[in-house]
Design a protein around this motif. Structure first.
Motif, PDB file in Angstrom:
ATOM      1  N   TYR A  60      -2.949 -37.303 106.292  1.00 31.92           N
ATOM      2  CA  TYR A  60      -4.388 -37.311 106.759  1.00 31.92           C
ATOM      3  C   TYR A  60      -5.085 -38.475 106.323  1.00 31.92           C
ATOM      4  N   ALA A  61      -6.124 -39.001 107.089  1.00 33.86           N
ATOM      5  CA  ALA A  61      -6.745 -39.860 106.694  1.00 33.86           C
ATOM      6  C   ALA A  61      -8.287 -39.610 106.999  1.00 33.86           C
ATOM      7  N   VAL A  62      -9.280 -39.299 106.019  1.00 34.37           N
ATOM      8  CA  VAL A  62     -10.602 -38.812 106.114  1.00 34.37           C
ATOM      9  C   VAL A  62     -11.373 -39.864 105.880  1.00 34.37           C
ATOM     10  N   GLN A  63     -12.477 -40.013 106.605  1.00 33.82           N
ATOM     11  CA  GLN A  63     -13.613 -41.011 106.149  1.00 33.82           C
ATOM     12  C   GLN A  63     -15.013 -40.070 106.458  1.00 33.82           C
ATOM     13  N   ALA A  64     -15.891 -40.387 105.845  1.00 33.80           N
ATOM     14  CA  ALA A  64     -17.326 -39.716 105.973  1.00 33.80           C
ATOM     15  C   ALA A  64     -18.078 -41.025 106.376  1.00 33.80           C
ATOM     16  N   SER A  65     -18.046 -41.134 107.659  1.00 33.69           N
ATOM     17  CA  SER A  65     -18.803 -42.375 108.270  1.00 33.69           C
ATOM     18  C   SER A  65     -19.852 -42.099 108.817  1.00 33.69           C
ATOM     19  N   ALA A  66     -20.256 -40.855 109.394  1.00 35.72           N
ATOM     20  CA  ALA A  66     -21.401 -40.152 110.025  1.00 35.72           C
ATOM     21  C   ALA A  66     -22.181 -39.437 109.125  1.00 35.72           C
ATOM     22  N   VAL A  67     -22.520 -39.794 107.946  1.00 37.35           N
ATOM     23  CA  VAL A  67     -23.159 -38.686 107.037  1.00 37.35           C
ATOM     24  C   VAL A  67     -24.325 -38.186 107.709  1.00 37.35           C
ATOM     25  N   ASP A  68     -25.243 -38.790 108.215  1.00 38.39           N
ATOM     26  CA  ASP A  68     -26.354 -38.126 108.687  1.00 38.39           C
ATOM     27  C   ASP A  68     -26.290 -37.091 109.952  1.00 38.39           C
ATOM     28  N   ALA A  69     -25.183 -37.297 110.564  1.00 34.83           N
ATOM     29  CA  ALA A  69     -24.550 -36.327 111.382  1.00 34.83           C
ATOM     30  C   ALA A  69     -23.681 -35.112 110.666  1.00 34.83           C
ATOM     31  N   HIS A  70     -23.310 -35.302 109.444  1.00 35.03           N
ATOM     32  CA  HIS A  70     -22.434 -34.469 108.620  1.00 35.03           C
ATOM     33  C   HIS A  70     -21.128 -34.160 109.292  1.00 35.03           C
ATOM     34  N   ARG A 121     -23.821 -36.523  99.260  1.00 35.75           N
ATOM     35  CA  ARG A 121     -22.633 -36.100  98.868  1.00 35.75           C
ATOM     36  C   ARG A 121     -21.626 -35.430  99.738  1.00 35.75           C
ATOM     37  N   GLY A 122     -20.497 -35.521  99.445  1.00 35.30           N
ATOM     38  CA  GLY A 122     -19.445 -34.859 100.093  1.00 35.30           C
ATOM     39  C   GLY A 122     -18.607 -34.090  99.376  1.00 35.30           C
ATOM     40  N   PHE A 123     -18.216 -32.928 100.256  1.00 37.15           N
ATOM     41  CA  PHE A 123     -17.033 -31.946  99.688  1.00 37.15           C
ATOM     42  C   PHE A 123     -16.467 -31.400 100.723  1.00 37.15           C
ATOM     43  N   PHE A 124     -15.158 -31.001 100.408  1.00 36.34           N
ATOM     44  CA  PHE A 124     -14.293 -30.286 101.598  1.00 36.34           C
ATOM     45  C   PHE A 124     -13.240 -29.617 100.759  1.00 36.34           C
ATOM     46  N   ASN A 125     -12.901 -28.448 101.391  1.00 35.22           N
ATOM     47  CA  ASN A 125     -11.585 -27.871 100.973  1.00 35.22           C
ATOM     48  C   ASN A 125     -10.758 -28.294 102.266  1.00 35.22           C
ATOM     49  N   GLY A 126      -9.412 -28.312 101.823  1.00 38.73           N
ATOM     50  CA  GLY A 126      -8.487 -28.984 102.867  1.00 38.73           C
ATOM     51  C   GLY A 126      -8.233 -27.742 104.047  1.00 38.73           C
ATOM     52  N   THR A 127      -8.564 -26.319 103.852  1.00 42.39           N
ATOM     53  CA  THR A 127      -8.571 -25.360 104.739  1.00 42.39           C
ATOM     54  C   THR A 127      -9.516 -25.709 106.093  1.00 42.39           C
ATOM     55  N   SER A 169     -16.543 -46.003 103.638  1.00 38.42           N
ATOM     56  CA  SER A 169     -17.521 -46.333 104.794  1.00 38.42           C
ATOM     57  C   SER A 169     -18.520 -46.938 104.267  1.00 38.42           C
ATOM     58  N   PRO A 170     -19.355 -47.714 104.952  1.00 33.20           N
ATOM     59  CA  PRO A 170     -20.710 -48.422 104.451  1.00 33.20           C
ATOM     60  C   PRO A 170     -21.416 -47.225 103.636  1.00 33.20           C
ATOM     61  N   ALA A 171     -21.514 -46.050 104.323  1.00 30.49           N
ATOM     62  CA  ALA A 171     -22.235 -45.050 103.776  1.00 30.49           C
ATOM     63  C   ALA A 171     -21.845 -44.662 102.447  1.00 30.49           C
ATOM     64  N   THR A 172     -20.682 -44.649 102.066  1.00 34.45           N
ATOM     65  CA  THR A 172     -20.137 -44.195 100.866  1.00 34.45           C
ATOM     66  C   THR A 172     -19.387 -45.199  99.851  1.00 34.45           C
ATOM     67  N   GLU A 173     -19.519 -46.175 100.220  1.00 29.81           N
ATOM     68  CA  GLU A 173     -18.934 -47.320  99.370  1.00 29.81           C
ATOM     69  C   GLU A 173     -19.228 -47.252  97.690  1.00 29.81           C
ATOM     70  N   SER A 174     -20.403 -46.823  97.396  1.00 30.40           N
ATOM     71  CA  SER A 174     -20.752 -46.557  95.994  1.00 30.40           C
ATOM     72  C   SER A 174     -20.242 -45.104  95.362  1.00 30.40           C
ATOM     73  N   TRP A 175     -19.774 -44.139  96.079  1.00 28.72           N
ATOM     74  CA  TRP A 175     -19.533 -43.186  95.823  1.00 28.72           C
ATOM     75  C   TRP A 175     -18.200 -42.915  95.015  1.00 28.72           C
ATOM     76  N   GLN A 176     -18.013 -41.820  94.414  1.00 24.22           N
ATOM     77  CA  GLN A 176     -16.957 -41.548  93.457  1.00 24.22           C
ATOM     78  C   GLN A 176     -16.226 -40.576  93.933  1.00 24.22           C
TER      79      GLN A 176
END
Length: 605
Positions: A16-26, A116-122, A143-150
Motif C-alpha cells: 500500500y502506498a499512502v500519501q496525504a496530498s489533499a490535506v485541506d480536503a481531508h 496532523r494525519g492519523f489512520f488505522n489500517g482498518t 507531499s508538499p503539504a507534509t514534507e516537514s512532518w514526522q
C-alpha cells in the motif's frame, strides 16, 4: 531513523502506498499493488476495528476506486457496502487506486488536516481476500503539504528517512491493520522499561506541557506492569512500544494495539511545568495509559477464543468482555497505586466512584455482565436515554467482579487475582482463552466455591458482596446520603435550566411522568411558581412541601406534573443490602491499615 530495505528478507507481494496530498480536503490517496492477484480478485474494507465493538462502516469514507493491470484499466465492480470484485486475470500485478476521506478525530478511524494525519489500517487498507497471511508493506509518501512532518508507528521500518517516511513491513494483514500511524509535527520522547524501548509522541500540547514528567510517570506504569506479567523473568511480547497521544480541547479515549496505543485527551489534562501536584485530569490520563498498556497482554494476546481470528466483515460476539475490559479496568488504577502515582486515599476515591456508578444504574438488575458483553455491539456503543435502565457497563461492573474475585481469593488462602492472570498467561502461552479456562484456574488456585461465585457474579444480576469482602481487607464501606438527583431518579444537565438526560427506572421522576429530553423550568409550591436553573433550587423553594408541581417543557408544550420528593414506594434502607433501592451511596475508608496495605500494594495474600 534509517533502516536497510527488507532486513528480514521479507519481500511483500501486497503493498500500500499512502500519501496525504489533499490535506485541506481531508483526503488520503491510497494505491494498492497486488503482485499475484487471483482471477476476479475480491477486496473488502473492514466494517469494525478490534477493540471497539461497533460496526462503523469504514467504507462510507472510500471514494474513486479504480483498477489497472498491465497498464490497462480493468473493471472494479462493487458487490456490497464494503466489497469489490476486480476484473483482473490471475498472476500479473494489479494496481487499485482510491481515496479515503479522513474526518474523524477519534482513535478508531482516520483524520487528516493541514496540521496532523492519523489512520488505522482498518480505515485505509483494503483486505486482499485469500492473501491475508502473506507479508504486507506500507509505503508512506511525502507531499508538499507534509514534507516537514514526522511519522510514528509500531510497524517495522524497512527503509525510511530521518522523519520516518518510507517503507514499513508487516507479517500479515492482521499486523498491518493493528499498527496505527501518527503523522505531523509532534513532541517526542523515549524511555526503556523491562529492557523494551518505548516511544511517546504528543500532538497538540500547549507550551506548558511537562513532557519529562509524562515520560517518567509512564515509565513507572510500564515497569510495574511488565514486572507483574513477567515476574518469572520472561521477556515481554513486544520488541518496542509506541504511545501516540492526540491532545485536543476536550476529549478522552484510547484504543489498544499489539505494540502501540492511540490516545486522546483534553489539553488541560496534561501535566504542566512547575506544578508538583498531579491534577485529577492528569491522574485520569495516567489511568487511561495504564489501561491501554495492560491490554498488550490482556486482549491483544490473551483474548476471547471467539477472537482467535478476527472476522472483519461482521460483528464478532463474545460474553467475555467483562474479563478483558472489566478486569483491565480493575488493574489500570490499581497499578497507579502500586507504581506510587496514587496514594491510598486517591485510589479508594476512584474505587468508590466506580461502585456508586454501578449501584446507581438500574440496568444492573436487568442485564448480567456476560449479557452486556455479548450486546456491546448494539448497546454499549449506542447509548441513549434508556441505557442506564436496561444494561450495565462491562467495564465498571466487570472491574467490581475483578475486585471481588481478588478479595475473595486473598481471604481464602495465599493466592490472589494476580496469580490467576499470570497462570492464564502461562497456561495458554498468551493465546485465546474461554470462560472455562478462567474458572479452571480459579478452581485450582482458589476453590470450586470461589469459581462458582465468579460464575454467578458474571451470569446473574445479583449485586456483588462488596461490603463484606472489603471489610475482610480492612476497608469499611459506609452508607452515605443520596444526592437529590439520585433521590428523584434523574440524570440532568444544568445550564440556565434543568435539562433531563435520563429518567431512571422506578424513581419519583418516572412516576411523575418526566422523560428524557424534558426541560424542567419551574416548580409550584403553595400557589407560588418558582423558576429553577439548577436541581438544588427544587429543595430551596419546596422547603418541606411534598408533593410539588413541576413545570416542564416538552415539544414546545408546557406540562404540569405532580412530583413526590420522597417516594412512598421506595424500599427502606438496609445495612445488609447492596441494591440501589436500599443504598444510595457507599463511602470507603480504611479501618485496618496493615490489612488494607497488603491488598493495595500487591503484597502476597
Amino acid at each position: 531513523m534509517t533502516a536497510v530495505l527488507n532486513p528480514s528478507g521479507i519481500r511483500p507481494g501486497i503493498r500500500y502506498a499512502v500519501q496525504a496530498s489533499a490535506v485541506d480536503a481531508h483526503l488520503f490517496d491510497v494505491t494498492l499493488h497486488i503482485a499475484k492477484p487471483a482471477a476476479n480478485q475480491l477486496l473488502s474494507l473492514p466494517v469494525w476495528i478490534p477493540g471497539s465493538y461497533l460496526v462503523r462502516e469504514f467504507s462510507k469514507n472510500l471514494q474513486g476506486l479504480s483498477a489497472t493491470q498491465n497498464g490497462q484499466p480493468i473493471e472494479a465492480h462493487q458487490l456490497s457496502k464494503n466489497q469489490w470484485k476486480i476484473g483482473c486475470s490471475q498472476g500479473d500485478t494489479c494496481v487499485i487506486s482510491y481515496q479515503i476521506c479522513a474526518y474523524d478525530t477519534s482513535v478508531r478511524t482516520a483524520w487528516l488536516d493541514s496540521r496532523r494525519g492519523f489512520f488505522n489500517g482498518t480505515s485505509l487498507c483494503l483486505r486482499v481476500h485469500g492473501q491475508e497471511d502473506q507479508a504486507h508493506a506500507l509505503e508512506l509518501l511525502t507531499s508538499p503539504a507534509t514534507e516537514s512532518w514526522q511519522i510514528a508507528t509500531g510497524l517495522t521500518a524497512a527503509k525510511v528517512d530521518a522523519n520516518g517516511f518510507g517503507l514499513y513491513t508487516a507479517a500479515h494483514y492482521d499486523e498491518l491493520v493493528d499498527c496505527p500511524v501518527e503523522m505531523g509535527q509532534f513532541w517526542r520522547g523515549s524511555f526503556t522499561a523491562g529492557g523494551v524501548p518505548h516511544e511517546f509522541v504528543v500532538a497538540g500540547a500547549a507550551p506548558s506541557f511537562d513532557g519529562e514528567r509524562l515520560l517518567a510517570d509512564t515509565q513507572k506504569i510500564c515497569e510495574t506492569e511488565i514486572a507483574f506479567w513477567h515476574a518469572d523473568g520472561s521477556q515481554p511480547p513486544m520488541q518496542r512500544y509506541v504511545f501516540m497521544l492526540n491532545v485536543v480541547d476536550d476529549s478522552y479515549g484510547g484504543l489498544e494495539h499489539r505494540n502501540s496505543t492511540a490516545l486522546i485527551c483534553g489539553r488541560r489534562d496534561l501535566p504542566r511545568k512547575g506544578e508538583a501536584k498531579a491534577s485529577e485530569g492528569y491522574n485520569t490520563l495516567l489511568g487511561l495509559i495504564s489501561h491501554e498498556y495492560f491490554h498488550t497482554w490482556n486482549v491483544k494476546r490473551l483474548r476471547p477464543a471467539e477472537f482467535a481470528r478476527y472476522d472483519y466483515e461482521q460483528e464478532n460476539y463474545t460474553e467475555l468482555l467483562w474479563f478483558f475490559e472489566g478486569f483491565t479496568s480493575y488493574y489500570d488504577d490499581l497499578f497507579l497505586r502500586r507504581a506510587g502515582l496514587l496514594d491510598n486515599a486517591q485510589y479508594l476515591k476512584l474505587i468508590t466512584r466506580t461502585i456508586n456508578q454501578v449501584l446507581q444504574t438500574p440496568g444492573r438488575q436487568v442485564q448480567s455482565v456476560a449479557e452486556a458483553s455479548f450486546d456491546a455491539w448494539v448497546k454499549y456503543y449506542r447509548q441513549d436515554e434508556n441505557t442506564a435502565n436496561h444494561t450495565v457497563s462491562y467495564y465498571t461492573k466487570g472491574s467490581l467482579v475483578a475486585l471481588c474475585l481478588d478479595l475473595a481469593l486473598r481471604a481464602h488462602d495465599s493466592h490472589s487475582l494476580d496469580d490467576v492472570m499470570r497462570s492464564l498467561w502461562q497456561q495458554t502461552q498468551g493465546g485465546p482463552i474461554s470462560e472455562a479456562d478462567v474458572l479452571g484456574v480459579v478452581t485450582r488456585l482458589g476453590s470450586p466455591a470461589i469459581a462458582a461465585q465468579l460464575h454467578s457474579w458474571v451470569h446473574s444480576t445479583d449485586d456483588l458482596p462488596l461490603r463484606e469482602l472489603l471489610a475482610q481487607h480492612g476497608i469499611n464501606a459506609k452508607v452515605e446520603p443520596a444526592q437529590l438527583a439520585q433521590k428523584l431518579g434523574l440524570r440532568v444537565q444544568e445550564n440556565h435550566s434543568v435539562q433531563i438526560k435520563t429518567v431512571l427506572r422506578g424513581g419519583p421522576a418516572e412516576q411523575a411522568g418526566m422523560m428524557a429530553g424534558d426541560e424542567w423550568l419551574a416548580i409550584a409550591v403553595d400557589g407560588q411558581r418558582w423558576r429553577i436553573s439548577k436541581l438544588d433550587d427544587v429543595t430551596l423553594y419546596a422547603g418541606s412541601s411534598n408533593p410539588v408541581t413541576a413545570w416542564v417543557a416538552r415539544d414546545r408544550q408546557i406540562l404540569e406534573l405532580t412530583l413526590h420528593l420522597s417516594p412512598a414506594t421506595a424500599k427502606p434502607a438496609s445495612e445488609d443490602a447492596d441494591s440501589a433501592t436500599a443504598i444510595s451511596n457507599l463511602g470507603l475508608e480504611i479501618s485496618d491499615k496493615a490489612t488494607a496495605e497488603r491488598w493495595l500494594t500487591g503484597a502476597a495474600a
